[in-house]
Scaffold this active site. Structure first.
Site, mmCIF file in Angstrom:
data_model
loop_
_atom_site.group_PDB
_atom_site.id
_atom_site.type_symbol
_atom_site.label_atom_id
_atom_site.label_comp_id
_atom_site.label_asym_id
_atom_site.label_seq_id
_atom_site.Cartn_x
_atom_site.Cartn_y
_atom_site.Cartn_z
ATOM 1 N N CYS A 152 -3.330 21.290 -12.191
ATOM 2 C CA CYS A 152 -2.882 20.024 -11.468
ATOM 3 C C CYS A 152 -3.599 19.446 -10.410
ATOM 4 C CB CYS A 152 -1.362 20.283 -10.750
ATOM 5 S SG CYS A 152 -0.039 20.798 -11.704
ATOM 6 N N HIS A 171 2.972 23.600 -14.856
ATOM 7 C CA HIS A 171 2.130 24.469 -16.044
ATOM 8 C C HIS A 171 2.691 25.805 -16.108
ATOM 9 C CE1 HIS A 171 -0.939 21.322 -15.078
ATOM 10 N NE2 HIS A 171 -1.126 21.626 -16.256
ATOM 11 N N HIS A 183 -3.162 11.770 -25.263
ATOM 12 C CA HIS A 183 -4.129 10.788 -24.621
ATOM 13 C C HIS A 183 -3.880 9.498 -25.420
ATOM 14 C CE1 HIS A 183 -6.350 14.579 -23.452
ATOM 15 N NE2 HIS A 183 -5.689 14.416 -22.191
ATOM 16 N N LYS A 219 4.482 20.501 -24.212
ATOM 17 C CA LYS A 219 3.675 19.424 -23.889
ATOM 18 C C LYS A 219 2.508 19.758 -24.657
ATOM 19 C CE LYS A 219 1.808 16.495 -20.323
ATOM 20 N NZ LYS A 219 0.731 17.049 -19.464
ATOM 21 N N HIS A 259 -6.729 14.483 -27.349
ATOM 22 C CA HIS A 259 -5.847 14.644 -28.266
ATOM 23 C C HIS A 259 -4.779 13.717 -28.414
ATOM 24 C CE1 HIS A 259 -3.017 15.486 -24.986
ATOM 25 N NE2 HIS A 259 -3.497 16.528 -24.584
ATOM 26 N N LYS A 274 -4.813 21.339 -24.840
ATOM 27 C CA LYS A 274 -5.910 22.172 -25.407
ATOM 28 C C LYS A 274 -5.447 23.393 -25.828
ATOM 29 C CE LYS A 274 -10.613 23.123 -24.636
ATOM 30 N NZ LYS A 274 -11.307 23.720 -23.517
ATOM 31 N N CYS A 300 -2.423 24.554 -7.653
ATOM 32 C CA CYS A 300 -2.488 24.704 -8.846
ATOM 33 C C CYS A 300 -3.703 23.989 -9.276
ATOM 34 C CB CYS A 300 -1.342 24.082 -9.630
ATOM 35 S SG CYS A 300 -1.523 24.070 -11.395
ATOM 36 N N CYS A 356 3.221 27.398 -10.958
ATOM 37 C CA CYS A 356 3.350 25.869 -10.902
ATOM 38 C C CYS A 356 4.335 25.372 -11.656
ATOM 39 C CB CYS A 356 2.144 25.411 -11.399
ATOM 40 S SG CYS A 356 2.240 23.641 -11.869
HETATM 41 N N1 MSP Z 1 -6.997 12.823 -14.508
HETATM 42 C C1 MSP Z 1 -5.415 12.596 -14.121
HETATM 43 C C2 MSP Z 1 -5.212 11.072 -14.218
HETATM 44 C C3 MSP Z 1 -5.646 10.435 -12.902
HETATM 45 S S1 MSP Z 1 -5.405 8.879 -12.919
HETATM 46 C C4 MSP Z 1 -6.085 8.235 -11.658
HETATM 47 C C5 MSP Z 1 -4.964 13.304 -15.344
HETATM 48 N N2 MSP Z 1 -5.565 13.492 -16.588
HETATM 49 S S2 MSP Z 1 -4.823 14.165 -18.012
HETATM 50 O O1 MSP Z 1 -5.986 13.761 -18.809
HETATM 51 O O2 MSP Z 1 -4.559 15.268 -17.557
HETATM 52 O O3 MSP Z 1 -3.829 13.405 -18.493
HETATM 53 C C6 MSP Z 1 -3.610 11.791 -18.178
HETATM 54 C C7 MSP Z 1 -2.710 11.290 -19.006
HETATM 55 O O4 MSP Z 1 -2.541 11.541 -20.452
HETATM 56 C C8 MSP Z 1 -1.122 11.618 -18.738
HETATM 57 O O5 MSP Z 1 -0.496 11.009 -17.649
HETATM 58 C C9 MSP Z 1 -0.345 10.771 -20.007
HETATM 59 O O6 MSP Z 1 -0.344 9.629 -19.668
HETATM 60 C C10 MSP Z 1 -1.518 11.305 -20.963
HETATM 61 N N3 MSP Z 1 -1.009 12.466 -21.510
HETATM 62 C C11 MSP Z 1 -1.551 13.742 -21.617
HETATM 63 N N4 MSP Z 1 -0.759 14.595 -22.554
HETATM 64 C C12 MSP Z 1 0.219 14.001 -22.924
HETATM 65 C C13 MSP Z 1 1.145 14.287 -23.520
HETATM 66 N N5 MSP Z 1 1.629 15.593 -24.175
HETATM 67 N N6 MSP Z 1 2.010 13.328 -24.176
HETATM 68 C C14 MSP Z 1 2.001 12.135 -23.541
HETATM 69 N N7 MSP Z 1 0.879 11.808 -22.685
HETATM 70 C C15 MSP Z 1 0.061 12.864 -22.336
HETATM 71 O O7 MSP Z 1 -3.764 13.690 -15.185
#
Ligand code: MSP
Length: 509
Positions: A129, A146, A21, A294, A18, A297, A126, A143
């Site tokens: 997390c 979340h 990311h 935040k 999304h 999905k 959690c 959590c």
């Molecule tokens: N898999 C772990 C990270 C492991 S790194 C060794 C993880 N993955 S995640 O897909 O949930 O999220 C990764 C990153 O995506 C977050 O730290 C952040 O940088 C980014 N984001 C996910 N959702 C976000 C927002 N809503 N806003 C900004 N960044 C976001 O955590």
């Protein structure tokens, strides 16, 4: 030559990509592109995090094997990076053999160095997390991130002696200049380090979807301790010593503020425990929120990069194109705090900065030069009033990228665009007769566009290259080297200009 290694977090493959990311990935790509312009030998890596309970359960829910689940979703992240024109040098998946080898070697070293022991653990967990919490960290029994009910887990686990590294970590985060940007997050890390550091559980015997612990086949590594090691794997740890020595001393992690503790407390401690003394530097950004939530999905408000890039009639989104998408996420959200995503702001920003200011400047300069300056383009004047503006634009842009402030950097670059538009409005070259005077005005404007193309290229790489070609310049913008390439006078003149459709057609709101 300096080296610069930058990573994104690796994304969980239970979720589809999304714009949250994409935000992280575009930031990392822009920092990497800026460093390539500076002449740094640069490596940018992104990838997917494919083990753990969350993935195992997603696979069960979807009626597929974990491997099938990760194979089908990882590719979505690979495609998403390509869609947003990310020039990553590698895409790492934690299910790859090279990663298994790196995790097992690094953790074996930690074990051999005496920092791992076995014990029973019971606590609130959690799954979203993939983390245990202490009772006092819970929010009304839920959590804290979340706000969902936690599960109780009891396991015979291996533990990592995190507590042994408190002093070294404090010293590192207190005394290393620029170790975390923005600095507010460094203070947050210091706050975490000043609390009692509890040893952490690093293995699971209750699940099978993970990397086996080399000294005990009944356990797999807890997903976070496998995941963090991806950064070392991609740099060549355990497969290419020369590469690892080259990249590791200049490793930079970009991450969202939600995963600070893992990256800034656990990870450097593990590196130290494995005998690796070069520790990472960090860029930490806030969350993108939709209406205060935040993005995820489960949020109905979730927006995909493709919807904004290609447009989506049903959802009422116009097509911003790749550079329009990138520019918004680099220019609007301040780096560090949380930011509300605003579609309206995205349209306004596109129309003002890209369509009106940059796109129109290129269009107008090419048209007027074609009418007033003959077949071949004129060269700039060494004494142009724009020369000093270009120096300031470069210096301010460079400082802001260095300080991890993309919006400030782009504002400084766009100042040169606005000043060039004002220079044209003040001189009115379209009213001039052919001759030296109009040649100077247009040569100066072409030179300003040349410099803007270079400075703007980390944000809008495709449009910068297109504008570069329209003003007749050969080669690639990304091959230009700063600071020399930003010096006034680089536009040679005598080139054939190319007209075309607007680089950024105006969008309807
Ligand atoms: N898999 C772990 C990270 C492991 S790194 C060794 C993880 N993955 S995640 O897909 O949930 O999220 C990764 C990153 O995506 C977050 O730290 C952040 O940088 C980014 N984001 C996910 N959702 C976000 C927002 N809503 N806003 C900004 N960044 C976001 O955590």
């Amino acid at each position: 030559m300096s080296t610069f290694y930058i990573t994104t977090p690796i994304y969980y493959v239970n979720d589809a990509p999304h714009i949250g990311h994409a935000y992280t990935t575009v930031l990392a790509d822009a920092f990497a592109r800026w460093h390539r312009l500076l002449g740094d030998d640069t490596m940018m890596v992104t990838g997917t995090d494919e083990h753990g309970l969350k993935i195992q359960r997603a696979a069960e829910d979807n009626g597929v094997t974990p491997q099938e689940q990760v194979d089908s979703t990882s590719v979505l992240f690979r495609d998403a990076a390509e869609l947003i024109n990310v020039a990553n040098d590698d895409f790492i998946r934690t299910t790859e053999p090279r990663h298994y080898a790196a995790v097992q070697e690094l953790m074996q070293r930690v074990y051999d160095n005496g920092y791992i022991y076995s014990d029973t653990y019971e606590g609130p967990y959690c799954v979203a997390c993939e983390a245990y919490y202490a009772e006092d960290e819970l929010d009304d029994g839920n959590c804290p991130i979340h706000q969902r009910a936690i599960e109780r887990m009891v396991e015979e686990n291996y533990f990592f002696k995190l507590s042994a590294f408190a002093d070294q970590l404090l010293d590192y985060f207190e005394n290393t200049a620029g170790v975390v940007k923005p600095d507010g997050y460094r203070k947050e890390v210091l706050g975490l380090l000043r609390q009692e550091l509890r040893d952490v559980s690093i293995s699971r015997s209750s699940i099978s979807w993970g990397i086996p612990v080399p000294w005990d086949e009944n356990h797999v590594f807890y997903v976070w301790y496998d995941a963090l090691i991806n950064y070392a794997t991609a740099a060549g740890f355990s497969s290419d010593d020369e590469a690892f020595e080259k990249w590791w001393p200049n490793v930079h992690h970009i991450l969202g503020k939600d995963i600070i503790r893992f990256h800034c407390v656990f990870w450097p401690a593990m590196l130290l425990a494995a005998g690796i003394t070069d520790l990472p530097k960090y860029y930490v950004h806030g969350w993108l929120l939709i209406g205060g939530d935040k993005m995820s999905k489960s949020s109905l408000n979730s927006v995909t990069p493709a919807q904004l890039i290609n447009g989506d009639d049903e959802a009422g989104y116009v097509a911003f194109g790749v550079d329009g998408f990138r520019y918004h996420f680099l220019r609007d959200p301040a780096f560090g705090p949380d930011n509300d995503f605003s579609y309206e702001q995205m349209v306004t920003r596109y129309n003002s900065d890209l369509a009106n200011q940059f796109g129109n400047l290129v269009q107008r300069v090419i048209t007027v030069t074609g009418k007033k300056c003959g077949e071949l383009s004129p060269a700039p004047s060494p004494e142009s009033s724009l020369a000093a503006e270009a120096v300031t634009a470069y210096e301010d842009t460079a400082r802001a990228w260095e300080n991890a402030q993309p919006p400030v950097a782009l504002d400084a670059t766009w100042r040169l665009i606005r000043e060039t538009n004002e220079y044209l409005a003040a001189n009115e070259p379209w009213k001039m007769d052919e001759g030296a005077e109009v040649d100077t005005v247009m040569g100066d404007s072409l030179e300003a566009i040349r410099i803007v193309c270079i400075l703007a290229s980390p944000a809008i790489p495709a449009a910068a290259q297109a504008a570069w070609e329209r003003i007749g310049l050969p080669g690639k913008v990304e091959d230009q080297r700063l600071p020399e390439a930003a010096s006034w006078g680089g536009y040679p003149g005598g080139l054939t200009l190319v007209s075309g459709d607007p680089l950024f057609p105006r969008l309807k709101g």
